[in-house]
Design a protein around this motif. Structure first.
Motif, PDB file in Angstrom:
ATOM      1  N   SER A  27       0.850  -1.189   0.000  1.00 40.76           N
ATOM      2  CA  SER A  27       0.000   0.000   0.000  1.00 40.76           C
ATOM      3  C   SER A  27       0.885   1.237   0.000  1.00 40.76           C
ATOM      4  O   SER A  27       2.063   1.175   0.377  1.00 40.76           O
ATOM      5  CB  SER A  27      -0.928   0.009   1.225  1.00 40.76           C
ATOM      6  OG  SER A  27      -0.178   0.081   2.424  1.00 40.76           O
ATOM      7  N   TRP A  28       0.289   2.360  -0.421  1.00 45.86           N
ATOM      8  CA  TRP A  28       1.063   3.591  -0.609  1.00 45.86           C
ATOM      9  C   TRP A  28       0.345   4.767   0.026  1.00 45.86           C
ATOM     10  O   TRP A  28      -0.881   4.873  -0.032  1.00 45.86           O
ATOM     11  CB  TRP A  28       1.277   3.856  -2.101  1.00 45.86           C
ATOM     12  CG  TRP A  28       2.073   2.785  -2.752  1.00 45.86           C
ATOM     13  CD1 TRP A  28       1.611   1.619  -3.288  1.00 45.86           C
ATOM     14  CD2 TRP A  28       3.493   2.745  -2.893  1.00 45.86           C
ATOM     15  NE1 TRP A  28       2.647   0.852  -3.765  1.00 45.86           N
ATOM     16  CE2 TRP A  28       3.816   1.513  -3.543  1.00 45.86           C
ATOM     17  CE3 TRP A  28       4.518   3.611  -2.545  1.00 45.86           C
ATOM     18  CZ2 TRP A  28       5.125   1.164  -3.839  1.00 45.86           C
ATOM     19  CZ3 TRP A  28       5.828   3.265  -2.854  1.00 45.86           C
ATOM     20  CH2 TRP A  28       6.133   2.056  -3.489  1.00 45.86           C
ATOM     21  N   GLY A  29       1.114   5.661   0.625  1.00 46.29           N
ATOM     22  CA  GLY A  29       0.571   6.860   1.236  1.00 46.29           C
ATOM     23  C   GLY A  29       0.237   7.926   0.213  1.00 46.29           C
ATOM     24  O   GLY A  29       0.394   7.741  -1.002  1.00 46.29           O
ATOM     25  N   ASP A  30      -0.219   9.054   0.714  1.00 45.18           N
ATOM     26  CA  ASP A  30      -0.563  10.188  -0.145  1.00 45.18           C
ATOM     27  C   ASP A  30       0.681  10.758  -0.810  1.00 45.18           C
ATOM     28  O   ASP A  30       1.813  10.553  -0.349  1.00 45.18           O
ATOM     29  CB  ASP A  30      -1.246  11.281   0.674  1.00 45.18           C
ATOM     30  CG  ASP A  30      -2.592  10.842   1.243  1.00 45.18           C
ATOM     31  OD1 ASP A  30      -3.196   9.916   0.651  1.00 45.18           O
ATOM     32  OD2 ASP A  30      -3.004  11.403   2.267  1.00 45.18           O
ATOM     33  N   GLU A  31       0.454  11.505  -1.896  1.00 41.94           N
ATOM     34  CA  GLU A  31       1.562  12.177  -2.559  1.00 41.94           C
ATOM     35  C   GLU A  31       2.210  13.207  -1.626  1.00 41.94           C
ATOM     36  O   GLU A  31       1.528  13.936  -0.911  1.00 41.94           O
ATOM     37  CB  GLU A  31       1.085  12.894  -3.825  1.00 41.94           C
ATOM     38  CG  GLU A  31       0.803  11.969  -4.983  1.00 41.94           C
ATOM     39  CD  GLU A  31       0.543  12.745  -6.262  1.00 41.94           C
ATOM     40  OE1 GLU A  31       0.753  13.973  -6.274  1.00 41.94           O
ATOM     41  OE2 GLU A  31       0.122  12.118  -7.248  1.00 41.94           O
ATOM     42  N   ILE A  32       3.523  13.229  -1.641  1.00 39.09           N
ATOM     43  CA  ILE A  32       4.320  14.217  -0.908  1.00 39.09           C
ATOM     44  C   ILE A  32       5.069  15.054  -1.932  1.00 39.09           C
ATOM     45  O   ILE A  32       5.714  14.509  -2.840  1.00 39.09           O
ATOM     46  CB  ILE A  32       5.308  13.525   0.054  1.00 39.09           C
ATOM     47  CG1 ILE A  32       4.542  12.757   1.134  1.00 39.09           C
ATOM     48  CG2 ILE A  32       6.260  14.544   0.678  1.00 39.09           C
ATOM     49  CD1 ILE A  32       5.432  11.882   1.988  1.00 39.09           C
ATOM     50  N   VAL A  33       4.990  16.361  -1.809  1.00 35.37           N
ATOM     51  CA  VAL A  33       5.669  17.248  -2.750  1.00 35.37           C
ATOM     52  C   VAL A  33       7.113  17.445  -2.306  1.00 35.37           C
ATOM     53  O   VAL A  33       7.379  17.854  -1.164  1.00 35.37           O
ATOM     54  CB  VAL A  33       4.956  18.612  -2.834  1.00 35.37           C
ATOM     55  CG1 VAL A  33       5.747  19.567  -3.734  1.00 35.37           C
ATOM     56  CG2 VAL A  33       3.543  18.441  -3.373  1.00 35.37           C
ATOM     57  N   ILE A  34       8.053  17.129  -3.205  1.00 35.32           N
ATOM     58  CA  ILE A  34       9.456  17.454  -2.966  1.00 35.32           C
ATOM     59  C   ILE A  34       9.734  18.863  -3.475  1.00 35.32           C
ATOM     60  O   ILE A  34      10.302  19.699  -2.781  1.00 35.32           O
ATOM     61  CB  ILE A  34      10.384  16.437  -3.653  1.00 35.32           C
ATOM     62  CG1 ILE A  34      10.119  15.028  -3.123  1.00 35.32           C
ATOM     63  CG2 ILE A  34      11.844  16.831  -3.433  1.00 35.32           C
ATOM     64  CD1 ILE A  34      10.961  13.954  -3.795  1.00 35.32           C
ATOM     65  N   ALA A  35       9.327  19.131  -4.731  1.00 35.70           N
ATOM     66  CA  ALA A  35       9.531  20.454  -5.335  1.00 35.70           C
ATOM     67  C   ALA A  35       8.311  20.796  -6.170  1.00 35.70           C
ATOM     68  O   ALA A  35       7.778  19.940  -6.881  1.00 35.70           O
ATOM     69  CB  ALA A  35      10.792  20.465  -6.189  1.00 35.70           C
ATOM     70  N   GLU A  36       7.860  22.043  -6.094  1.00 38.33           N
ATOM     71  CA  GLU A  36       6.668  22.472  -6.818  1.00 38.33           C
ATOM     72  C   GLU A  36       6.889  22.519  -8.319  1.00 38.33           C
ATOM     73  O   GLU A  36       5.948  22.396  -9.102  1.00 38.33           O
ATOM     74  CB  GLU A  36       6.222  23.852  -6.324  1.00 38.33           C
ATOM     75  CG  GLU A  36       5.698  23.852  -4.901  1.00 38.33           C
ATOM     76  CD  GLU A  36       4.347  23.179  -4.761  1.00 38.33           C
ATOM     77  OE1 GLU A  36       3.744  22.805  -5.791  1.00 38.33           O
ATOM     78  OE2 GLU A  36       3.881  23.020  -3.616  1.00 38.33           O
ATOM     79  N   ASP A  37       8.123  22.715  -8.748  1.00 38.21           N
ATOM     80  CA  ASP A  37       8.438  22.660 -10.169  1.00 38.21           C
ATOM     81  C   ASP A  37       9.762  21.932 -10.340  1.00 38.21           C
ATOM     82  O   ASP A  37      10.439  21.608  -9.373  1.00 38.21           O
ATOM     83  CB  ASP A  37       8.485  24.054 -10.804  1.00 38.21           C
ATOM     84  CG  ASP A  37       9.503  24.970 -10.129  1.00 38.21           C
ATOM     85  OD1 ASP A  37      10.265  24.492  -9.263  1.00 38.21           O
ATOM     86  OD2 ASP A  37       9.553  26.162 -10.462  1.00 38.21           O
ATOM     87  N   GLY A  38      10.105  21.651 -11.584  1.00 39.41           N
ATOM     88  CA  GLY A  38      11.347  20.945 -11.831  1.00 39.41           C
ATOM     89  C   GLY A  38      11.136  19.591 -12.472  1.00 39.41           C
ATOM     90  O   GLY A  38      10.006  19.159 -12.719  1.00 39.41           O
ATOM     91  N   PHE A  39      12.225  18.895 -12.722  1.00 37.06           N
ATOM     92  CA  PHE A  39      12.263  17.700 -13.559  1.00 37.06           C
ATOM     93  C   PHE A  39      13.057  16.629 -12.831  1.00 37.06           C
ATOM     94  O   PHE A  39      14.245  16.787 -12.580  1.00 37.06           O
ATOM     95  CB  PHE A  39      12.947  18.070 -14.883  1.00 37.06           C
ATOM     96  CG  PHE A  39      12.684  17.116 -16.009  1.00 37.06           C
ATOM     97  CD1 PHE A  39      11.772  17.426 -16.999  1.00 37.06           C
ATOM     98  CD2 PHE A  39      13.364  15.918 -16.093  1.00 37.06           C
ATOM     99  CE1 PHE A  39      11.543  16.559 -18.068  1.00 37.06           C
ATOM    100  CE2 PHE A  39      13.141  15.037 -17.144  1.00 37.06           C
ATOM    101  CZ  PHE A  39      12.220  15.368 -18.135  1.00 37.06           C
ATOM    102  N   MET A  40      12.381  15.556 -12.455  1.00 34.67           N
ATOM    103  CA  MET A  40      13.057  14.434 -11.799  1.00 34.67           C
ATOM    104  C   MET A  40      13.411  13.406 -12.853  1.00 34.67           C
ATOM    105  O   MET A  40      12.563  12.663 -13.331  1.00 34.67           O
ATOM    106  CB  MET A  40      12.141  13.810 -10.747  1.00 34.67           C
ATOM    107  CG  MET A  40      12.817  12.729  -9.910  1.00 34.67           C
ATOM    108  SD  MET A  40      14.077  13.430  -8.832  1.00 34.67           S
ATOM    109  CE  MET A  40      14.809  11.939  -8.145  1.00 34.67           C
ATOM    110  N   GLY A  41      14.655  13.376 -13.242  1.00 38.04           N
ATOM    111  CA  GLY A  41      15.044  12.506 -14.329  1.00 38.04           C
ATOM    112  C   GLY A  41      15.841  11.295 -13.915  1.00 38.04           C
ATOM    113  O   GLY A  41      16.511  10.676 -14.727  1.00 38.04           O
ATOM    114  N   GLY A  42      15.820  10.925 -12.650  1.00 41.74           N
ATOM    115  CA  GLY A  42      16.589   9.779 -12.190  1.00 41.74           C
ATOM    116  C   GLY A  42      16.268   9.472 -10.743  1.00 41.74           C
ATOM    117  O   GLY A  42      15.507  10.183 -10.090  1.00 41.74           O
TER     118      GLY A  42
END
Length: 213
Positions: A27-42
């Protein structure tokens, strides 16, 4: 996976988010924001010494400005790490993080505790005509991810999207996608190489015939 066993799924290109699982992915929890904008490419990098987790987030598809976010509570909350320094490689190029696998903490030998993360150099831009100038490499840190040095380039051009693991003898194994090959060569196979110095240099380049790309 965090050091307390929490599984982290990190995603996003218009803002970066994650979900946490404390039961092995059932099971998985709610979404947590790391950064409001940007690109997670790895993938993220877990410091197995401190338990902290590092996320490298670029402002857009690279080459692009980079920020490093740190979590000290197994991914529940995140803050920008101020003053992060990534030093250029021997050619004067600062690498991008995009579309490379997660980083690792070395567990063996004199470099035990070092953080290593696969990276890449995009050249002027991400376009087919520029592929012959692209190459992969790695960044490594001996101070818990505050400052990073960049390895020598991987010994083949036209590479990207790499991963690195540590073997039980302390040697590092590096495997990378091959986007481009010299005329007459087959680009549809991956490259690998190894490091005996904790990810600073790479040797024993080999085309991996059993791994089509």
């Amino acid at each position: 996976m965090a050091t307390d066993g929490t599984v982290l799924a990190v995603f996003g290109k218009d803002g970066v988010r994650l979900r946490r699982s404390e039961d092995g992915g059932e099971s998985w929890g709610d979404e947590i924001v790391i950064a409001e904008d940007g690109f997670m490419g790895g993938g993220v990098t877990v410091d197995e010494g401190s338990g902290d987790i590092l996320a490298f987030i670029e402002k857009s598809h690279p080459p692009a400005p980079l920020e490093v976010y740190r979590s000290s509570d197994h991914g529940k909350t995140w803050q920008v790490q101020e003053g992060t320094e990534i030093k250029p490689d021997k050619q004067g190029n600062v690498p991008s993080m995009h579309m490379n696998d997660h980083g690792i903490t070395l567990r063996h030998g004199e470099k035990k505790g070092r953080l290593v993360r696969p990276t890449r150099w995009y050249g002027k831009r991400n376009s087919r005509e520029e592929w012959p100038t692209h190459y992969t490499n790695a960044i490594f840190s001996d101070d818990g991810g505050k400052t990073w040095k960049t390895s020598n380039p991987f010994p083949a051009m036209g590479t990207g999207e790499a991963c690195v693991v540590e073997l039980s003898n302390g040697q590092l194994y590096y495997n990378t996608r091959r986007h481009w090959a010299e005329k007459g060569a087959n680009p549809r196979r991956r490259w690998d190489a190894q490091s005996d110095d904790g990810g600073a240099t790479w040797k024993d380049l080999r085309m991996v015939q059993v791994l089509p790309d």
